[in-house]
Design a protein around this motif. Structure first.
Motif, PDB file in Angstrom:
ATOM      1  N   TYR A  44       0.830  -1.197   0.000  1.00  0.00           N
ATOM      2  CA  TYR A  44       0.000   0.000   0.000  1.00  0.00           C
ATOM      3  C   TYR A  44       0.870   1.255   0.000  1.00  0.00           C
ATOM      4  N   ASP A  61      -9.641   0.787   1.076  1.00  0.00           N
ATOM      5  CA  ASP A  61      -9.172   0.128  -0.145  1.00  0.00           C
ATOM      6  C   ASP A  61      -8.397   1.058  -1.064  1.00  0.00           C
ATOM      7  N   SER A  62      -8.568   2.372  -0.877  1.00  0.00           N
ATOM      8  CA  SER A  62      -7.912   3.319  -1.777  1.00  0.00           C
ATOM      9  C   SER A  62      -6.395   3.368  -1.574  1.00  0.00           C
ATOM     10  N   HIS A  66      -2.103  -2.127  -5.822  1.00  0.00           N
ATOM     11  CA  HIS A  66      -2.813  -2.931  -6.815  1.00  0.00           C
ATOM     12  C   HIS A  66      -3.975  -3.657  -6.137  1.00  0.00           C
ATOM     13  N   GLU A  67      -4.941  -4.065  -6.938  1.00  0.00           N
ATOM     14  CA  GLU A  67      -5.961  -4.967  -6.437  1.00  0.00           C
ATOM     15  C   GLU A  67      -5.300  -6.284  -6.034  1.00  0.00           C
ATOM     16  N   TRP A  70      -4.327  -8.773  -8.686  1.00  0.00           N
ATOM     17  CA  TRP A  70      -3.306  -8.419  -9.682  1.00  0.00           C
ATOM     18  C   TRP A  70      -2.046  -9.258  -9.529  1.00  0.00           C
TER      19      TRP A  70
END
Length: 420
Positions: A44, A61-62, A66-67, A70
């Motif tokens: 993060y 989540d921001s 990456h998700e 990913w």
């Protein structure tokens, strides 16, 4: 040997490590990429921890680079919540906390930094905080909201970027805030006294109290909870929570134990790397907060603890690991948001390196650009509530050419015209 037979290991689950992994795949590397992080969270970004996420304006989540999906899609092997405990350069392996040994052909150390601790009585009390990790920010966010509801007091040790951003967030929640700082102005060692007063005024207008020229010597409490913070000049400030924001130390223990060359703490510390971010071991690179890189344009070794350095340094190290010709010469850059004041700072001009500070625009309205000069050369620039000028500011720094101070201060003269 083809790429597919190689294993590149990245130690550090922050922005630098994640962007390095992304770059390896983007550059066509087909070997194994193993990313090891000692937190259980996916990699993060840290700026939201003292800005948008802390203030409640951004969701959890921001913050992620990456998700989660990913990493599998990019064939990045993740080892999360698993610290690396040693590096064996002879066998080219890293040892994990669970006893696993991971072999590498190339190794990237992106271990970041950790908050410096207050070495005073009372730091074991509930209510003493640091801010470096997502878990810290989540906990502090709840504390600030509670202080705001109950008219509680937060004492912050340190008026650097983290201290000021948390002060702004705390006032947004309605908490009472006192900042204790040894220097005469905020950010004294970064921007000097000329602009430091600006931040004093901004925060005082929003109700923050400053105690300059002092340091905390004791945190007192009752039943395990914080009650007050005392300073070396005999003052006592009521406190229901205390934040230590006195800087960060590079996490160099692994590198030191492995025998890599380090930079002395008096010079900023960190792992010594060349312009390609290579350490004293040709198969080990370092990037992000932990790396003290020789900057080819500034002619100095710098360790930069800011988002842009991780964002750009991780990819630069990845390309160097692939054998590409890399000279990491980005102009240091960071940004901050405090109340309605937004700023971007480019360059490097600590006190003692410059001989003049020039402002272009309206300082009173806090819409201006400040420049730090030495022998008429721009060393650094900071745009405050003025946007889309970072590129010419950085070009002025890069060229190192002499400029007319009067033209630099004149808003009617385009910055681009001063590039020569």
């Amino acid at each position: 040997m083809v790429d597919a037979d190689l294993t590149f290991v990245i130690v550090g689950g922050g922005l630098a490590g994640a962007k390095a992994a992304e770059t390896l795949r983007g550059e066509g590397f087909t070997g194994r990429v193993i990313l090891i992080g000692d937190e259980r969270e996916h990699p993060y970004e840290r700026p939201p921890l003292s800005k948008g996420f802390l203030t409640g304006k951004e969701e959890r989540d921001s913050v992620f680079v990456h998700e989660p999906a990913w990493y599998a899609q990019a064939d990045i092997e993740l080892h999360l919540g698993q610290p690396v405990v040693h590096i064996d350069r002879a066998t080219k392996t890293v040892g994990l906390g669970d006893g696993t040994a991971v072999r590498y052909d190339k190794l990237l150390l992106a271990t970041g930094a950790e908050p410096r601790r207050l070495d005073i009585p009372g730091t074991g009390l509930a209510g003493v905080h640091h801010l470096r990790r997502l878990a810290h920010s989540e906990r502090l966010r709840g504390v600030l909201a509670s202080l705001g509801r109950d008219n509680g007091h937060l004492v912050i040790a340190g008026a650097g970027w983290i201290g000021l951003e948390v002060a702004a967030a705390a006032r947004g929640y309605g908490a009472e805030v006192t900042v204790v700082e040894q220097e005469p102005t905020p950010l004294h060692q970064v921007i000097g006294p000329e602009l430091g007063q600006l931040f004093t005024d901004v925060h005082r207008e929003h109700g923050v109290r400053f105690h300059f020229g002092a340091r905390l010597t004791e945190i007192t409490g009752q039943d395990g909870m914080v009650l007050a913070a005392r300073t070396d000049d005999g003052e006592e400030h009521p406190a229901h929570a205390v934040l230590a924001a006195i800087g960060a130390a590079p996490r160099t223990a692994l590198a030191e134990a492995a025998g890599l060359t380090l930079v002395d703490r008096s010079d900023g510390g960190g792992i010594a790397v060349d312009a390609s971010l290579r350490t004293s071991d040709p198969d080990i690179h370092a990037a992000g907060d932990v790396a003290a890189a020789h900057h080819p344009r500034l002619g100095a070794r710098l360790r930069v603890e800011h988002w842009a350095n991780a964002l750009n340094g991780g990819p630069a190290a990845a390309r160097a690991m692939l054998g590409q010709d890399v000279s990491y010469d980005r102009v240091p850059y960071f940004f901050s948001d405090q109340y309605d004041l937004g700023l971007e700072y480019s360059g490097w001009a600590p006190p003692g390196t410059y001989d003049q500070v020039i402002a272009r625009g309206d300082v009173g309205r806090r819409e201006f650009v400040a420049f730090w000069l030495k022998d008429r050369r721009v060393l650094a620039g900071m745009n405050v509530n003025v946007w889309d000028v970072t590129k010419p500011i950085q070009e002025l720094i890069r060229t190192g050419a002499g400029v007319d101070p009067n033209a630099l201060a004149d808003p009617s003269v385009p910055l681009e015209s001063l590039l020569g």
